[in-house]
Design a protein around this motif. Sequence first.
Motif, mmCIF file in Angstrom:
data_model
loop_
_atom_site.group_PDB
_atom_site.id
_atom_site.type_symbol
_atom_site.label_atom_id
_atom_site.label_comp_id
_atom_site.label_asym_id
_atom_site.label_seq_id
_atom_site.Cartn_x
_atom_site.Cartn_y
_atom_site.Cartn_z
ATOM 1 N N ALA A 170 0.862 -1.180 0.000
ATOM 2 C CA ALA A 170 0.000 0.000 0.000
ATOM 3 C C ALA A 170 0.900 1.231 0.000
ATOM 4 N N ILE A 171 0.715 2.108 -0.983
ATOM 5 C CA ILE A 171 1.560 3.286 -1.140
ATOM 6 C C ILE A 171 0.953 4.461 -0.383
ATOM 7 N N ARG A 172 1.741 5.041 0.522
ATOM 8 C CA ARG A 172 1.306 6.194 1.307
ATOM 9 C C ARG A 172 2.253 7.358 1.020
ATOM 10 N N GLN A 173 1.777 8.326 0.258
ATOM 11 C CA GLN A 173 2.619 9.467 -0.059
ATOM 12 C C GLN A 173 2.780 10.373 1.145
ATOM 13 N N LYS A 174 3.978 10.932 1.283
ATOM 14 C CA LYS A 174 4.235 11.908 2.325
ATOM 15 C C LYS A 174 3.845 13.293 1.801
ATOM 16 N N HIS A 175 3.310 14.113 2.658
ATOM 17 C CA HIS A 175 2.836 15.424 2.238
ATOM 18 C C HIS A 175 3.730 16.521 2.804
ATOM 19 N N ALA A 176 3.678 17.676 2.151
ATOM 20 C CA ALA A 176 4.457 18.844 2.575
ATOM 21 C C ALA A 176 5.947 18.526 2.657
ATOM 22 N N VAL A 177 6.450 17.802 1.657
ATOM 23 C CA VAL A 177 7.877 17.465 1.617
ATOM 24 C C VAL A 177 8.636 18.633 0.986
ATOM 25 N N ASP A 178 9.716 19.054 1.613
ATOM 26 C CA ASP A 178 10.552 20.126 1.097
ATOM 27 C C ASP A 178 11.653 19.507 0.244
ATOM 28 N N LEU A 179 11.501 19.576 -1.070
ATOM 29 C CA LEU A 179 12.476 18.964 -1.971
ATOM 30 C C LEU A 179 13.738 19.825 -2.055
ATOM 31 N N PRO A 180 14.918 19.251 -1.846
ATOM 32 C CA PRO A 180 16.172 20.002 -1.944
ATOM 33 C C PRO A 180 16.637 20.101 -3.402
ATOM 34 N N LEU A 181 16.048 21.023 -4.149
ATOM 35 C CA LEU A 181 16.260 21.076 -5.600
ATOM 36 C C LEU A 181 17.352 22.052 -6.037
ATOM 37 N N ASP A 216 3.670 15.273 -7.477
ATOM 38 C CA ASP A 216 2.737 15.873 -6.529
ATOM 39 C C ASP A 216 3.416 16.937 -5.669
ATOM 40 N N ALA A 217 4.726 16.797 -5.491
ATOM 41 C CA ALA A 217 5.465 17.702 -4.607
ATOM 42 C C ALA A 217 5.949 18.968 -5.311
ATOM 43 N N THR A 218 6.107 18.922 -6.638
ATOM 44 C CA THR A 218 6.608 20.080 -7.369
ATOM 45 C C THR A 218 6.068 20.073 -8.798
ATOM 46 N N PRO A 219 5.817 21.266 -9.369
ATOM 47 C CA PRO A 219 5.377 21.333 -10.770
ATOM 48 C C PRO A 219 6.526 21.294 -11.768
ATOM 49 N N ARG A 220 7.754 21.303 -11.294
ATOM 50 C CA ARG A 220 8.896 21.396 -12.204
ATOM 51 C C ARG A 220 9.110 20.086 -12.974
ATOM 52 N N CYS A 276 15.582 11.677 -1.224
ATOM 53 C CA CYS A 276 14.424 12.282 -0.583
ATOM 54 C C CYS A 276 13.300 11.247 -0.534
ATOM 55 N N VAL A 277 12.894 10.850 0.672
ATOM 56 C CA VAL A 277 11.838 9.850 0.842
ATOM 57 C C VAL A 277 10.483 10.528 0.674
ATOM 58 N N LEU A 278 9.769 10.147 -0.377
ATOM 59 C CA LEU A 278 8.506 10.791 -0.721
ATOM 60 C C LEU A 278 7.292 9.914 -0.444
ATOM 61 N N TYR A 279 7.514 8.635 -0.180
ATOM 62 C CA TYR A 279 6.369 7.759 0.094
ATOM 63 C C TYR A 279 6.813 6.544 0.895
ATOM 64 N N ASP A 280 5.851 5.951 1.571
ATOM 65 C CA ASP A 280 6.051 4.680 2.257
ATOM 66 C C ASP A 280 5.341 3.588 1.462
ATOM 67 N N ALA A 281 5.922 2.410 1.436
ATOM 68 C CA ALA A 281 5.286 1.247 0.816
ATOM 69 C C ALA A 281 5.087 0.202 1.905
ATOM 70 N N GLU A 282 3.872 0.134 2.437
ATOM 71 C CA GLU A 282 3.568 -0.738 3.566
ATOM 72 C C GLU A 282 3.115 -2.107 3.061
ATOM 73 N N THR A 283 3.701 -3.157 3.601
ATOM 74 C CA THR A 283 3.358 -4.507 3.152
ATOM 75 C C THR A 283 2.027 -4.959 3.733
ATOM 76 N N ALA A 284 1.319 -5.767 2.954
ATOM 77 C CA ALA A 284 0.054 -6.337 3.420
ATOM 78 C C ALA A 284 0.314 -7.288 4.584
ATOM 79 N N ILE A 285 -0.681 -7.413 5.462
ATOM 80 C CA ILE A 285 -0.526 -8.300 6.621
ATOM 81 C C ILE A 285 -1.322 -9.593 6.459
ATOM 82 N N ALA A 286 -2.158 -9.668 5.424
ATOM 83 C CA ALA A 286 -2.922 -10.895 5.166
ATOM 84 C C ALA A 286 -3.473 -10.831 3.754
#
Length: 233
Positions: free
Chosen positions: A33-44, A63-67, A142-152
């Motif tokens: 299950a993909i959980r995006q992190k919000h309000a991430v400050d990208l070091p660009l 989602d974090a930047t329009p560039r 830069c960690v932008l999302y978590d990928a959580e494994t299913a439990i069943a």
Amino acid sequence: MHLLLTRPEAESQALRQTLEARGHRVDAAPMLAIRQKHAVDLPLDGVTAVLFTSANGVRAFCDATPRRDFTVYAVGPASALAAKAAGFTRVEAAGGDVDLLAQLVRARHQQGAGALLHAAGSARAGDLQAMLQADGYDVRRCVLYDAETAIALPDAVAARFGAGGYDGALFFSPRTAATFVTLVQAAGIIAGATSATAYCLSANVAREARSLPWRAVTVAENPSEAALLALIE
């Protein structure tokens, strides 16, 4: 055939439609299950190229930047297609794993030509940053999302798999395959694998899947969705 998809939900939708249009019955049991992190400050500042090791990374970055003015080095065809669809125009794809992606960067990106940003998930499939930093590159992970494994497994999927009701299961990553193996073992339905073929995107994926007694384990000719579909057809 009756097939089982194990990809994250967002990545399975179009594939499911493709398979059903070809006459297959399809069930889904997302292993991540993909959980995006919000309000991430990208070091660009100073970044001239972005490294994508999954299509999820592409989506989270966009989602974090329009560039879209960066060169993109993608781990494989699926990530490269996602980057192009998102509006990047300078996109190169490696052969499907982080070692090959590191080789691509070394061949295409001169040291001193700007920093690299790895749009990453929290789980690592190899330390791309360390590989390239050892060669003198400025790499920012830069960690932008978590990928959580299913439990069943979903109840209906577990029941059908245990009864030998699937002709095949599709696996696109080592972590997905390993999670599926763990959940099948925990549910005590290992014998269900003997009726099905494991369709694997790469040899690394197949290595994890082989822990179950599949009827057969097949590996795509190259790490692309089209090549995996060719195995099924």
